[in-house]
Structures are given as structure tokens and as C-alpha cells.
Motif scaffolding. Structure first.
Motif, PDB file in Angstrom:
ATOM      1  N   CYS A  71       0.829  -1.207   0.000  1.00 51.88           N
ATOM      2  CA  CYS A  71       0.000   0.000   0.000  1.00 51.88           C
ATOM      3  C   CYS A  71       0.864   1.259   0.000  1.00 51.88           C
ATOM      4  O   CYS A  71       0.362   2.367   0.185  1.00 51.88           O
ATOM      5  CB  CYS A  71      -0.943  -0.006   1.197  1.00 51.88           C
ATOM      6  SG  CYS A  71      -2.290  -1.188   1.004  1.00 51.88           S
TER       7      CYS A  71
ATOM      8  N   ASP B 197      -4.201  -7.648  -6.689  1.00 49.14           N
ATOM      9  CA  ASP B 197      -4.474  -6.248  -7.039  1.00 49.14           C
ATOM     10  C   ASP B 197      -3.382  -5.295  -6.557  1.00 49.14           C
ATOM     11  O   ASP B 197      -3.676  -4.220  -6.037  1.00 49.14           O
ATOM     12  CB  ASP B 197      -5.836  -5.808  -6.484  1.00 49.14           C
ATOM     13  CG  ASP B 197      -6.965  -6.646  -7.047  1.00 49.14           C
ATOM     14  OD1 ASP B 197      -6.955  -6.903  -8.260  1.00 49.14           O
ATOM     15  OD2 ASP B 197      -7.858  -7.035  -6.264  1.00 49.14           O
TER      16      ASP B 197
ATOM     17  N   GLN C 227      -4.732  -6.835  -1.679  1.00 51.86           N
ATOM     18  CA  GLN C 227      -5.133  -7.835  -0.681  1.00 51.86           C
ATOM     19  C   GLN C 227      -3.967  -8.796  -0.507  1.00 51.86           C
ATOM     20  O   GLN C 227      -3.462  -9.345  -1.480  1.00 51.86           O
ATOM     21  CB  GLN C 227      -6.368  -8.601  -1.153  1.00 51.86           C
ATOM     22  CG  GLN C 227      -7.574  -7.712  -1.420  1.00 51.86           C
ATOM     23  CD  GLN C 227      -8.042  -7.010  -0.162  1.00 51.86           C
ATOM     24  OE1 GLN C 227      -8.207  -7.640   0.876  1.00 51.86           O
ATOM     25  NE2 GLN C 227      -8.252  -5.710  -0.248  1.00 51.86           N
TER      26      GLN C 227
ATOM     27  N   ARG D 201      -1.632  -2.318 -12.696  1.00 51.20           N
ATOM     28  CA  ARG D 201      -2.116  -3.159 -11.608  1.00 51.20           C
ATOM     29  C   ARG D 201      -1.939  -4.617 -12.029  1.00 51.20           C
ATOM     30  O   ARG D 201      -2.269  -4.984 -13.144  1.00 51.20           O
ATOM     31  CB  ARG D 201      -3.586  -2.872 -11.330  1.00 51.20           C
ATOM     32  CG  ARG D 201      -4.142  -3.710 -10.190  1.00 51.20           C
ATOM     33  CD  ARG D 201      -5.554  -3.324  -9.844  1.00 51.20           C
ATOM     34  NE  ARG D 201      -5.714  -1.936  -9.514  1.00 51.20           N
ATOM     35  CZ  ARG D 201      -5.366  -1.361  -8.358  1.00 51.20           C
ATOM     36  NH1 ARG D 201      -4.804  -2.088  -7.427  1.00 51.20           N
ATOM     37  NH2 ARG D 201      -5.569  -0.094  -8.138  1.00 51.20           N
TER      38      ARG D 201
ATOM     39  N   GLU E 170      -7.585   3.549  -5.619  1.00 53.67           N
ATOM     40  CA  GLU E 170      -8.733   3.009  -6.351  1.00 53.67           C
ATOM     41  C   GLU E 170      -9.115   1.625  -5.833  1.00 53.67           C
ATOM     42  O   GLU E 170     -10.299   1.305  -5.713  1.00 53.67           O
ATOM     43  CB  GLU E 170      -8.424   2.911  -7.850  1.00 53.67           C
ATOM     44  CG  GLU E 170      -8.382   4.228  -8.559  1.00 53.67           C
ATOM     45  CD  GLU E 170      -7.910   4.069 -10.004  1.00 53.67           C
ATOM     46  OE1 GLU E 170      -7.852   2.920 -10.517  1.00 53.67           O
ATOM     47  OE2 GLU E 170      -7.584   5.091 -10.625  1.00 53.67           O
ATOM     48  N   LYS E 171      -8.099   0.818  -5.578  1.00 51.81           N
ATOM     49  CA  LYS E 171      -8.341  -0.547  -5.112  1.00 51.81           C
ATOM     50  C   LYS E 171      -7.118  -1.004  -4.335  1.00 51.81           C
ATOM     51  O   LYS E 171      -6.036  -1.125  -4.881  1.00 51.81           O
ATOM     52  CB  LYS E 171      -8.591  -1.481  -6.302  1.00 51.81           C
ATOM     53  CG  LYS E 171      -9.042  -2.847  -5.898  1.00 51.81           C
ATOM     54  CD  LYS E 171      -9.454  -3.654  -7.115  1.00 51.81           C
ATOM     55  CE  LYS E 171     -10.060  -4.961  -6.685  1.00 51.81           C
ATOM     56  NZ  LYS E 171     -10.458  -5.760  -7.851  1.00 51.81           N
ATOM     57  N   ARG E 172      -7.321  -1.241  -3.064  1.00 53.63           N
ATOM     58  CA  ARG E 172      -6.198  -1.607  -2.192  1.00 53.63           C
ATOM     59  C   ARG E 172      -5.794  -3.060  -2.410  1.00 53.63           C
ATOM     60  O   ARG E 172      -6.642  -3.925  -2.583  1.00 53.63           O
ATOM     61  CB  ARG E 172      -6.563  -1.360  -0.747  1.00 53.63           C
ATOM     62  CG  ARG E 172      -6.926   0.122  -0.566  1.00 53.63           C
ATOM     63  CD  ARG E 172      -6.935   0.676   0.766  1.00 53.63           C
ATOM     64  NE  ARG E 172      -5.846   0.500   1.652  1.00 53.63           N
ATOM     65  CZ  ARG E 172      -4.827   1.351   1.784  1.00 53.63           C
ATOM     66  NH1 ARG E 172      -4.727   2.391   1.004  1.00 53.63           N
ATOM     67  NH2 ARG E 172      -3.919   1.147   2.699  1.00 53.63           N
TER      68      ARG E 172
END
Length: 156
Positions: free
Chosen positions: A44, A110, A83, A123, A79-81
Motif C-alpha cells: 500500500c 491487485d 489484498q 495493476r 482506487e483498489k487496495r
């Protein structure tokens, strides 16, 4: 009879060595948790948080990753963390390392693949990463010898 007793003593000594180096489930859980926390921060791009889980010698790699992070990377993460899931622990056995060195296999979905020269960041759907941990003063720490690399052979 002497030979059989010697063989028996050798087997007992070998078994003792093997059992002495058997990982404890608590230690494996602690290693997996440390790898999980580090990877959640790292993927992240929270390099300040990730620094809490690395050896002092590894900090240079976090600094390198931080200096190469772009706003595009941050936007993709927002936008999309990613996992992250720690899947398993593999102990590295040797005379000095049976309780102090392991590798945790991570599955990361992702995540952002940093830009290459002249290209934008992208991504990746999923990657597999092996993270080395060392036991430092009763705490598992990630030992970075470079930036994490996806072990999968695909080009996603």
C-alpha cells in the motif's frame, strides 16, 4: 553388537537434532503475522509503517521504493487496495539458523507494479512473493535484499 549400538546412537543423535530444530507453531504464526503486516504496508506504499517490520539493513530498500513511488502509483492504490495473504512458512535449517531464519510465501492480489522507464504503473491481478524473515531479539523482521519480486511466470 558394537556396530548396532553405534548406529542406534547415531540415529538418536540425528533425531535429537531434527526435533531440536522443529519450528513451534507459535513462532511460525508470529513470522506469518510479521510478514503479513509488513506486506500490507509495503504494497500500500506505506513505507513508514513497513519500516517497523524490517531489519536496519533493509531500510535502504524501502527508501529506494519510496523515492520511486509516483502519484500514479498512489492513485492506483487508492482506487483498489491490494489484498495480502500469508500462505505458509518454510524454515531454513542449518547449524546456526534452525530457529532464526524462515521464508513466508505471500499471495498478493491487485497490487501496483511500478512503472518501467517510459511506461505507466499498472495493476497486477495476483502475485506470489517469498519474503525472508530473521529473528532479531525475539521478533521476526523482514530481511530485504532487494525489492520483492513476483515469482509467477505470467506477465500480468
Amino acid at each position: 553388537m558394537k556396530i548396532k549400538i553405534q548406529h542406534l546412537l547415531c540415529l538418536i543423535a540425528l533425531a535429537g537434532t531434527l526435533f531440536a530444530c522443529q519450528p513451534s507453531s507459535d513462532s511460525d504464526k508470529a513470522a506469518m503475522m510479521a510478514a503479513q503486516r509488513w506486506s500490507e504496508a509495503y504494497f500500500c506504499y506505506d513505507f513508514h509503517e513497513a519500516e517497523k517490520y524490517v531489519t536496519p539493513e533493509s531500510r535502504k530498500w524501502l527508501q529506494f521504493a519510496a523515492t520511486n513511488a509516483t502519484q500514479d502509483d498512489i492513485n492506483l492504490i487508492n482506487e483498489k487496495r491490494p489484498q495480502v495473504e500469508a500462505e505458509n512458512v518454510t524454515r531454513l535449517y542449518g547449524e546456526e539458523t534452525c530457529d532464526t531464519l524462515c521464508i513466508v510465501k505471500l499471495r498478493v492480489k491487485d497490487y501496483v507494479k511500478p512503472a518501467l522507464l517510459g511506461h505507466s504503473s499498472t495493476r497486477a491481478d495476483e502475485g506470489i512473493f517469498s519474503i525472508t524473515l530473521v529473528l532479531v531479539q525475539d521478533q521476526w523482521m523482514v530481511r530485504m535484499e532487494g525489492l520483492p519480486r513476483n515469482e509467477r511466470q505470467s506477465h500480468d
